[in-house]
Design a protein around this motif. Structure first.
Motif, mmCIF file in Angstrom:
data_model
loop_
_atom_site.group_PDB
_atom_site.id
_atom_site.type_symbol
_atom_site.label_atom_id
_atom_site.label_comp_id
_atom_site.label_asym_id
_atom_site.label_seq_id
_atom_site.Cartn_x
_atom_site.Cartn_y
_atom_site.Cartn_z
ATOM 1 N N ALA A 154 0.905 -1.084 0.113
ATOM 2 C CA ALA A 154 -0.165 -0.082 -0.158
ATOM 3 C C ALA A 154 0.863 1.165 -0.149
ATOM 4 C CB ALA A 154 -0.815 0.359 1.246
ATOM 5 N N ALA A 205 2.060 2.243 -3.575
ATOM 6 C CA ALA A 205 0.994 2.571 -4.284
ATOM 7 C C ALA A 205 0.666 3.891 -3.895
ATOM 8 C CB ALA A 205 -0.353 1.384 -4.034
ATOM 9 N N TYR A 249 -5.677 -0.849 -3.745
ATOM 10 C CA TYR A 249 -4.590 -1.824 -3.740
ATOM 11 C C TYR A 249 -5.079 -2.896 -2.641
ATOM 12 C CZ TYR A 249 -0.452 -4.485 -2.493
ATOM 13 O OH TYR A 249 0.374 -5.471 -2.146
ATOM 14 N N TYR A 253 -7.964 -4.815 -3.662
ATOM 15 C CA TYR A 253 -8.196 -5.408 -5.176
ATOM 16 C C TYR A 253 -8.481 -7.094 -4.957
ATOM 17 C CZ TYR A 253 -7.629 -4.502 -9.880
ATOM 18 O OH TYR A 253 -7.856 -4.198 -11.413
ATOM 19 N N GLN A 291 -5.619 -9.563 -5.728
ATOM 20 C CA GLN A 291 -4.628 -9.458 -4.597
ATOM 21 C C GLN A 291 -5.076 -10.203 -3.454
ATOM 22 O OE1 GLN A 291 -4.155 -8.641 -0.955
ATOM 23 N NE2 GLN A 291 -4.754 -6.521 -1.685
ATOM 24 N N ALA A 306 2.830 -9.253 -5.372
ATOM 25 C CA ALA A 306 2.108 -7.806 -5.211
ATOM 26 C C ALA A 306 2.492 -6.654 -4.818
ATOM 27 C CB ALA A 306 0.826 -8.331 -4.460
ATOM 28 N N SER A 307 3.280 -6.782 -3.794
ATOM 29 C CA SER A 307 4.121 -5.746 -3.140
ATOM 30 C C SER A 307 5.444 -5.653 -3.774
ATOM 31 C CB SER A 307 4.270 -5.904 -1.483
ATOM 32 O OG SER A 307 4.921 -5.060 -0.799
ATOM 33 N N LEU A 331 5.501 -3.481 -6.891
ATOM 34 C CA LEU A 331 5.079 -2.162 -6.649
ATOM 35 C C LEU A 331 6.117 -1.308 -6.267
ATOM 36 C CD1 LEU A 331 1.403 -1.839 -5.427
ATOM 37 C CD2 LEU A 331 2.341 -0.347 -7.205
ATOM 38 N N GLY A 353 -10.496 -1.822 -11.380
ATOM 39 C CA GLY A 353 -9.516 -0.668 -11.329
ATOM 40 C C GLY A 353 -10.592 0.340 -12.041
ATOM 41 N N VAL A 392 -1.282 -7.612 -10.296
ATOM 42 C CA VAL A 392 -1.937 -6.452 -9.560
ATOM 43 C C VAL A 392 -1.070 -5.031 -9.814
ATOM 44 C CG1 VAL A 392 -2.586 -5.703 -7.506
ATOM 45 C CG2 VAL A 392 -3.167 -8.077 -8.184
ATOM 46 N N PRO A 393 0.350 -5.088 -9.361
ATOM 47 C CA PRO A 393 0.767 -3.830 -9.472
ATOM 48 C C PRO A 393 0.947 -3.119 -10.892
ATOM 49 C CG PRO A 393 2.305 -5.562 -8.298
ATOM 50 C CD PRO A 393 1.108 -6.191 -8.987
ATOM 51 N N ILE A 431 -2.609 -1.392 -10.715
ATOM 52 C CA ILE A 431 -2.765 -0.212 -10.041
ATOM 53 C C ILE A 431 -2.068 0.808 -10.603
ATOM 54 C CG2 ILE A 431 -1.560 0.865 -8.079
ATOM 55 C CD1 ILE A 431 -4.025 -1.049 -7.266
#
Length: 776
Positions: free
Chosen positions: A142, A145, A166, A169, A172, A187-188, A191, A318, A373-374, A377
């Protein structure tokens, strides 16, 4: 030599592509720190909720052999000197089983990040360690993001919204809640890499790129895309080329060299999932197949309804505006598609998922979308940037036209006479940014509510709770020596995986099995631990599962250590069980093994009995007449199905409550029927597993018996759309499947008192339970 004209054209194109110069820094004002505080609060709430939710699920035996059991065993073995060794595999439908000795994790996936993770097992050797670590790492995403959105949108509060999106989502969250996988970390981690790439902090970019690549073998291709993107859009040639070379070299090592050394086949064991597109013959052959048959490729892997649904699941959170009913020409709008130059970063993973023959990879569930996911975002952020820029350009054009008109009419323009559009542009910009942020946040929340959501407000959400039945499992596990090999059901394996040899039933049950084209050794685990009331994976249905369990019991290889409440603990070498006196058939050639009833302890069927206060409608009175003249009373029921039921994707289950006042000698089965809008009957299901273990001629009088069907759908039933009714009937267990719908074989029923929505179906000896509308 390139002409001067072409050099000029190339220079213009390069300048136009230079969309991402070094960002202007933003001051750390009071608003920034307040926004950071809100993001930190959201991270803490997310972490706390999911840690307790997932640990509760594990304690309630809701985690799985694939993959929490696999990952826990591999990491535990690493901490005990056996590098990423695993023995858990799916012998029925996958290609990762070769011998009882197991394989190294690197034969399936290249995940070197598991080495430092294994050090945690020196402190807290428990599957809960992996659950907590995964949740904390994902939650940390987060922050990048927020930072990225803040810089791109030049607004702290918009950054807070993107951080919330995020955390909400669905793709995720699906990765976070589905057991443990190293790839979920991406996912993290990706990002962070995107943020440091955008802010040109090269050292940190490479740190997080390396961490991400250490999570799975396809991530280096994603990092390679990052490098190419940075070269094109940021003109960062050295760092971009560094990412490209690092990613490609890592991928070549992970995909070609590592499997040659660790895999028994010389290639990754899961490559069979891509046999349809020719990957089994090499990546070049796959590309040739795609290029030589582009239309077939498009129809099969892009335009196919399941793949289209998958893309909708990925893109809609999104920012999604559905088609407008009053404007038939208005298409659905996905905000993330407004930034295709960002979405291209996800092409390696999208291709890996959509080209797979393994349906779970393009279901929108599980861990397969974590690294997408990243990018989604970032795409969402850039789509908002694009829309705001377009509106700004429109305002600039309108302002110039209006200012030119005013100047042509007067010689001097005072400040207060500037065009109204120009003076209100900032307010319009703020309003539009807020509207887009609300749209994205609402889309994420809506997707969480409708699509297998894991939040308290999601449809069908339930907090996992341990029951007396799950608590009893610990009693059985304590009977198994720590150094014994065990074959167990999926939900039981993660609680047995701290041992060198643990298998996913039916692997290791002493009966011959095949894995793809490989015939595995017919070996027997020391113990077999089963829960006949639980999840039967990897079997597709309970009939195959029950056939396998009864075959093991009748094989003579195992005897019963303990049996209670649906649990069976078997040990190799003990005297096998005999055939029960209640069995209507004896084992032998031509006999249906599922109808043979082994002699099990009386406590084994304790799970079917419940208290009278659990009956949904205690005033219901319906009696079925058994062949010997005694009554079987239906006391109540519950139908787990919506009022509008989908043919293609809907599933239901039915729980029924029964009682007998005196013992009966008949073994009966429950039949569920759908009466269609055309007035005809259609077969729905007879899959009530308890009746194949705890037959009606074993029931204890005056006790309430709860029977629950396995979930079933109507995909193959051909029931017409429109109003339909689900009904229940009783018939002999020995009724052949070819005559399962024979009305004359059903037990007659007598209705004394039923709810207004329930009624007997005239002339069919069936009781109508629920009406529903069937749709495609």
């Amino acid at each position: 030599m390139i002409s001067a004209a072409w050099r000029k054209r190339f220079s213009i194109l390069r300048n136009r592509l230079y969309l991402y110069p070094a960002p202007e820094p933003m001051a750390h004002t009071r608003s920034f720190w307040l926004a950071m505080g809100l993001v930190s609060l959201a991270v803490l709430l997310f972490s706390g909720f999911f840690i307790f939710y997932l640990l509760s699920g594990h304690n309630a035996y809701l985690t799985n052999a694939e993959d929490l059991g696999i990952m826990d065993q591999a990491i535990w073995n690493t901490a005990h000197g056996h590098m990423l060794h695993q023995t858990i595999c799916n012998i029925l439908h996958d290609t990762n089983c070769y011998s009882q000795d197991g394989i190294t994790r690197f034969a399936i996936h290249f995940e070197p990040i598991l080495f430092p993770i294994s050090l945690l097992y020196l402190i807290w050797p428990d599957p809960g360690t992996l659950i907590v670590l995964q949740t904390l790492v994902v939650a940390a995403g987060a922050y990048p993001a927020f930072w990225l959105a803040r810089l791109r949108l030049r607004n702290e509060w918009a950054g807070v919204v993107i951080a919330l999106v995020y955390l909400l989502y669905p793709a995720q969250q699906q990765a976070t809640v589905y057991d443990f996988h190293a790839v979920t970390f991406t996912a993290s981690l990706l990002l962070f890499a995107l943020y440091f790439m955008y802010t040109r902090k090269t050292v940190w970019l490479f740190v997080f790129a390396i961490l991400a690549m250490a999570c799975k073998e396809e991530i280096p291709l994603v990092v390679t895309m990052f490098g190419l993107w940075s070269m094109v859009f940021q003109r960062r040639w050295r760092s971009g080329l560094g990412l490209v070379f690092l990613g490609l070299i890592w991928f070549l090592i992970a995909y070609f060299l590592i499997p040659r050394y660790f895999s028994p086949t010389g290639h990754p064991l899961l490559v069979g999932r891509y046999s349809d597109v020719g990957l089994g013959k090499g990546p070049v052959q796959m590309v040739v197949n795609i290029i030589s048959h582009p239309k077939a490729f498009w129809d099969e892997y892009v335009w196919q309804p399941d793949r289209q649904a998958y893309l909708h699941i990925l893109f809609s959170p999104g920012g999604y505006i559905p088609p407008l009913k009053f404007l038939k020409w208005w298409p659905p709008i996905y905000l993330v598609l407004f930034a295709p130059w960002i979405l291209v970063l996800a092409l390696p993973t999208l291709a890996a998922n959509m080209l797979s023959s393994y349906e779970q990879m393009y279901s929108g569930l599980f861990q397969y979308n974590a690294e997408i996911v990243p990018v989604l975002i970032f795409s969402c952020i850039e789509a908002i940037v694009l829309i705001l820029w377009l509106v700004q350009m429109l305002f600039a054009w309108l302002n110039s036209r209006q200012a030119h008109k005013i100047q042509s009419e007067v010689s001097h323009v005072e400040e207060h006479t500037l065009p109204l559009i120009q003076r209100n542009a900032r307010w319009v910009h703020t309003f539009l940014l807020a509207a887009l942020a609300i749209l994205v946040l609402f889309s994420a929340v809506r997707a969480d509510y409708t699509f297998h959501g894991n939040m308290p407000f999601s449809k069908g959400f339930q907090w996992p709770e341990a029951t007396p039945h799950t608590a009893l499992a610990e009693h059985f596990i304590a009977m198994i020596p720590a150094d014994a090999s065990v074959s167990a059901q999926s939900k039981l394996v993660p609680h047995l995986s701290h041992r060198t040899s643990v298998y996913l039933f039916p692997y290791g049950d002493g009966l011959a099995k095949h894995s793809g084209s490989i015939k595995t050794e017919n070996f027997k685990a020391d113990y077999i631990f089963l829960d006949v009331t639980g999840d039967v994976y990897p079997f597709y249905g309970s009939p195959d599962y029950i056939y396998e369990v009864k075959s093991v019991l009748l094989s003579g290889n195992y005897g019963i250590v303990a049996a209670q409440d649906g649990y069976l603990l078997l040990k190799q070498g003990l005297n096998p069980p005999s055939t029960s006196q209640y069995s209507t058939v004896q084992p032998g050639a031509g006999v249906d093994t599922m109808q043979v009833l082994p002699n099990l302890p009386e406590n084994f069927c304790s799970n079917i009995y419940t208290s009278p206060d659990k009956v949904p409608d205690p005033h219901m009175q319906v009696s079925f007449s058994a062949p010997e003249g005694k009554n079987i009373d239906l006391l109540g029921f519950s139908v787990g199905a919506p009022d509008t039921f989908s043919h293609s994707g809907g599933y239901m289950s039915v729980a029924t409550y029964w009682r007998i006042s005196a013992p009966i000698t008949s073994a009966l089965q429950v039949l569920f029927i759908m009466e269609g809008s055309d007035g005809r009957e259609y077969f729905a299901s007879t899959d009530v597993p308890s009746l194949l273990w705890c037959q009606t001629n074993m029931w204890q009088p005056d006790k309430v018996i709860r029977l629950e069907s396995r979930v079933f759908g109507l995909q193959r039933s051909h029931v017409p759309n429109g109003l339909a009714h689900i009904s229940v009937a009783l018939l002999p267990m020995a009724q052949p499947s070819s005559k399962i719908m024979d009305i004359h074989a059903r037990l007659p029923l007598h209705v004394v008192n039923v709810p207004g929505t329930v009624s007997p179906t005239d002339g069919t000896n069936a009781l109508q339970l629920k009406s529903m509308t069937l749709v495609p």
